[in-house]
Design a protein around this motif. Structure first.
Motif, mmCIF file in Angstrom:
data_model
loop_
_atom_site.group_PDB
_atom_site.id
_atom_site.type_symbol
_atom_site.label_atom_id
_atom_site.label_comp_id
_atom_site.label_asym_id
_atom_site.label_seq_id
_atom_site.Cartn_x
_atom_site.Cartn_y
_atom_site.Cartn_z
ATOM 1 N N ALA A 14 10.842 2.862 -12.895
ATOM 2 C CA ALA A 14 11.850 3.541 -11.946
ATOM 3 C C ALA A 14 11.517 5.130 -11.919
ATOM 4 O O ALA A 14 11.768 5.764 -11.014
ATOM 5 N N LEU A 15 11.060 5.619 -13.144
ATOM 6 C CA LEU A 15 10.750 7.126 -13.058
ATOM 7 C C LEU A 15 9.479 7.472 -12.593
ATOM 8 O O LEU A 15 9.553 8.405 -11.383
ATOM 9 N N ILE A 16 8.440 6.348 -12.365
ATOM 10 C CA ILE A 16 7.341 6.855 -11.716
ATOM 11 C C ILE A 16 7.475 6.698 -10.047
ATOM 12 O O ILE A 16 7.269 7.387 -9.341
ATOM 13 N N TYR A 17 8.496 5.577 -9.619
ATOM 14 C CA TYR A 17 9.000 5.421 -8.454
ATOM 15 C C TYR A 17 9.575 6.421 -7.788
ATOM 16 O O TYR A 17 9.448 6.852 -6.816
ATOM 17 N N PHE A 18 10.423 6.983 -8.683
ATOM 18 C CA PHE A 18 11.312 8.245 -8.196
ATOM 19 C C PHE A 18 10.543 9.381 -7.865
ATOM 20 O O PHE A 18 10.609 10.288 -7.027
ATOM 21 N N MET A 19 9.345 9.820 -8.837
ATOM 22 C CA MET A 19 8.607 10.839 -8.696
ATOM 23 C C MET A 19 7.619 10.654 -7.436
ATOM 24 O O MET A 19 7.288 11.730 -6.691
ATOM 25 N N THR A 20 7.182 9.396 -7.429
ATOM 26 C CA THR A 20 5.813 9.229 -6.208
ATOM 27 C C THR A 20 6.309 8.981 -5.065
ATOM 28 O O THR A 20 5.983 9.290 -4.007
ATOM 29 N N ASP A 21 7.470 7.760 -4.862
ATOM 30 C CA ASP A 21 7.752 7.230 -3.770
ATOM 31 C C ASP A 21 9.055 7.885 -3.136
ATOM 32 O O ASP A 21 9.131 7.783 -2.003
ATOM 33 N N VAL A 22 10.020 8.353 -4.060
ATOM 34 C CA VAL A 22 10.980 9.307 -3.478
ATOM 35 C C VAL A 22 11.021 10.651 -3.263
ATOM 36 O O VAL A 22 11.017 11.259 -1.965
ATOM 37 N N ARG A 23 10.309 11.233 -4.425
ATOM 38 C CA ARG A 23 10.038 12.648 -4.148
ATOM 39 C C ARG A 23 8.868 12.994 -3.667
ATOM 40 O O ARG A 23 8.573 14.339 -3.723
ATOM 41 N N LYS A 24 7.930 12.081 -3.535
ATOM 42 C CA LYS A 24 6.493 12.397 -3.119
ATOM 43 C C LYS A 24 5.816 13.244 -3.786
ATOM 44 O O LYS A 24 5.145 14.298 -3.114
ATOM 45 N N ILE A 25 5.877 13.391 -5.185
ATOM 46 C CA ILE A 25 5.327 14.234 -5.837
ATOM 47 C C ILE A 25 3.659 13.454 -6.063
ATOM 48 O O ILE A 25 3.713 12.482 -6.371
ATOM 49 N N GLN A 26 2.627 14.348 -5.912
ATOM 50 C CA GLN A 26 1.382 13.839 -6.201
ATOM 51 C C GLN A 26 0.929 13.651 -7.809
ATOM 52 O O GLN A 26 1.046 14.819 -8.444
ATOM 53 N N PHE A 27 1.082 12.373 -7.933
ATOM 54 C CA PHE A 27 0.864 12.291 -9.514
ATOM 55 C C PHE A 27 0.212 10.820 -9.932
ATOM 56 O O PHE A 27 0.762 10.076 -9.200
ATOM 57 N N GLY A 28 -0.516 10.964 -10.703
ATOM 58 C CA GLY A 28 -1.019 9.756 -11.377
ATOM 59 C C GLY A 28 -2.239 9.131 -10.514
ATOM 60 O O GLY A 28 -2.361 8.229 -10.400
ATOM 61 N N SER A 29 -2.789 9.931 -9.931
ATOM 62 C CA SER A 29 -4.185 9.455 -9.078
ATOM 63 C C SER A 29 -5.089 8.572 -9.775
ATOM 64 O O SER A 29 -5.709 7.733 -9.594
ATOM 65 N N LEU A 30 -5.317 9.279 -11.011
ATOM 66 C CA LEU A 30 -6.363 8.915 -12.123
ATOM 67 C C LEU A 30 -6.027 7.227 -12.319
ATOM 68 O O LEU A 30 -6.882 6.270 -12.508
ATOM 69 N N PHE A 31 -4.621 7.208 -12.554
ATOM 70 C CA PHE A 31 -4.267 5.565 -12.994
ATOM 71 C C PHE A 31 -4.285 4.670 -11.721
ATOM 72 O O PHE A 31 -4.559 3.660 -11.888
ATOM 73 N N ASN A 44 0.565 -1.210 0.011
ATOM 74 C CA ASN A 44 0.044 -0.030 -0.130
ATOM 75 C C ASN A 44 0.794 1.228 -0.039
ATOM 76 O O ASN A 44 0.320 2.246 -0.288
ATOM 77 N N ARG A 45 2.164 1.448 0.345
ATOM 78 C CA ARG A 45 2.793 2.408 0.510
ATOM 79 C C ARG A 45 3.652 2.653 -0.751
ATOM 80 O O ARG A 45 4.138 3.584 -1.107
ATOM 81 N N ILE A 46 3.755 1.676 -1.653
ATOM 82 C CA ILE A 46 4.477 1.968 -3.005
ATOM 83 C C ILE A 46 3.501 2.255 -4.050
ATOM 84 O O ILE A 46 2.902 1.439 -4.643
ATOM 85 N N ALA A 47 3.355 3.615 -4.317
ATOM 86 C CA ALA A 47 2.296 4.088 -4.932
ATOM 87 C C ALA A 47 2.434 3.762 -6.555
ATOM 88 O O ALA A 47 1.560 3.764 -7.487
ATOM 89 N N SER A 48 3.939 3.791 -6.995
ATOM 90 C CA SER A 48 4.426 3.790 -8.148
ATOM 91 C C SER A 48 3.754 2.352 -8.993
ATOM 92 O O SER A 48 3.250 2.172 -10.154
ATOM 93 N N VAL A 49 3.656 1.203 -8.110
ATOM 94 C CA VAL A 49 3.135 -0.086 -8.711
ATOM 95 C C VAL A 49 1.829 0.133 -8.941
ATOM 96 O O VAL A 49 1.289 -0.372 -10.076
ATOM 97 N N ASP A 50 0.760 0.708 -8.188
ATOM 98 C CA ASP A 50 -0.531 0.959 -8.552
ATOM 99 C C ASP A 50 -0.726 1.739 -9.768
ATOM 100 O O ASP A 50 -1.425 1.706 -10.431
#
Length: 363
Positions: A268-285, A5-11
């Motif tokens: 890796a790019l999505i993980y870096f943005m969402t789980d590392v930088r904590k950028i709110q991105f891709g909620s619709l996905f 549930n913590r790894i947003a990039s996978v979802d």
């Protein structure tokens, strides 16, 4: 909350893949589609050819989160088996359904292989392998599957004729599909989700498992590691392409490595943005990813209905496209894309509603 549930990039990655699946599967007209939204005619690959292997890849990644702490008991095996059979059953029902009574196609016209069937088979074998073997053994199995498939396809003659990778009767995968499934293939001479090509597709999911293991590990710089692995897989895959062409219809070993390479880079790019930088991105996905199989099945089923419901001399799908989207001031390709984007928007809204209502349809 569990780690999954913590790894947003996978979802987000899973949802993005399903959105792309719906987009490329529902153009306004197949006669007018921009080239990137079509599959390669045979060898080679387009962005569209990445979509299905991306999903099998993320199936493997998700297996790690679901079964990392599971014991190898009968309950676990039962859960894996039941889920696999449900996926296969849904795929068969989708392939057999017709709008006219008795709502089932003639036996000879039912397609046996299919996307959901392959997902079910791959999920079964990848899950069983994951809960029984450590990563080094899994790596050996993946290499064995890919090299073994290459040797089978390249060196096993077909009825005394030297094998080929071309779309021909002496292509081993094509020949086997015709022999086993007969008229139940997608095309008369082959099926893109055929029997023999399912072997390397399991490796696609195993490569996703390795990525999942990295994501749950204590490794630092995970995004960098995934990006590096992706680059290495791309290089190996393109080198292998020189002797075993990249081909989605055959799901060649080079295709497995190239698509897994791109999957690692994108994740890796999505993980870096969402789980590392904590950028709110891709909620619709993420909304779509929470009900991925349900959205895919619903979109496929409704698309099939709209293609079979007659409106005058055309289908409901054709009538809507011609009367709403086709205009003199735009190209037919753009009209076709706008139709597909409308379909995607509809299913994103459905997924959003399900997510907000906390309705999660698990298969």
């Amino acid at each position: 909350m569990g780690i999954k549930n913590r790894i947003a990039s996978v979802d987000i990655f899973r949802g993005m893949t399903i959105v792309l699946m719906v987009l490329v599967n529902t153009p306004g007209t197949w006669a007018n589609v921009y080239a990137p939204f079509l599959h390669a005619k045979w060898h080679g690959y387009t962005p569209t050819d990445l979509v299905f292997p991306f999903f099998l890849f993320i199936v493997g990644t998700s297996i790690v989160f679901s079964y990392n702490n599971k014991t190898t008991n009968s309950a676990t095996y039962k859960k894996i088996t039941v889920r696999s059979l449900k996926l296969i059953g849904l795929g068969l029902c989708l392939g057999a359904f017709t709008i006219t009574f008795p709502f089932v196609k003639d036996w000879a016209n039912i397609r046996f292989p299919g996307v959901l069937q392959r997902i079910g088979v791959v999920f079964f074998f990848a899950s069983i392998l994951f809960i029984n073997f450590r990563w080094k053994t899994l790596l050996g199995i993946a290499i064995f599957l890919l090299v073994g498939y290459w040797l089978l396809m390249g060196y096993v003659p077909v009825e005394g004729v030297e094998s080929t990778y071309d779309r021909a009767p002496n292509n081993l995968a094509n020949w086997l599909d015709v022999k086993v499934f007969g008229t139940h293939n997608y095309k008369p001479d082959y099926d893109p989700e055929g029997l023999l090509s399912t072997i390397p597709s399991i490796a696609s999911s195993l490569l996703g498992i390795f990525t999942g293991l990295i994501l749950i590990s204590k490794q630092r710089q995970k995004a960098t590691i995934l990006f590096g692995i992706g680059g290495v897989l791309l290089i190996i895959g393109h080198v292998w392409d020189l002797v075993f062409p990249i081909n989605k219809a055959l799901w060649t070993s080079s295709f497995v490595l190239v698509t897994a390479g791109w999957a690692n880079i994108v994740l890796a790019l999505i993980y870096f943005m969402t789980d590392v930088r904590k950028i709110q991105f891709g909620s619709l996905f993420k909304y779509v990813g929470a009900n991925a199989i349900a959205v895919y099945f619903l979109s496929s089923f409704i698309s099939k209905l709209m293609g079979q419901i007659k409106v005058g001399k055309t289908s409901l799908h054709g009538w809507l496209f011609q009367n709403i989207y086709v205009h003199d001031f735009m190209s037919v390709e753009l009209s076709s894309l706008l139709y597909a984007l409308t379909v995607v928007t509809f299913y994103v809204i459905v997924a959003y509603f399900l997510y907000k209502k906390k309705i999660f349809i698990k298969v």
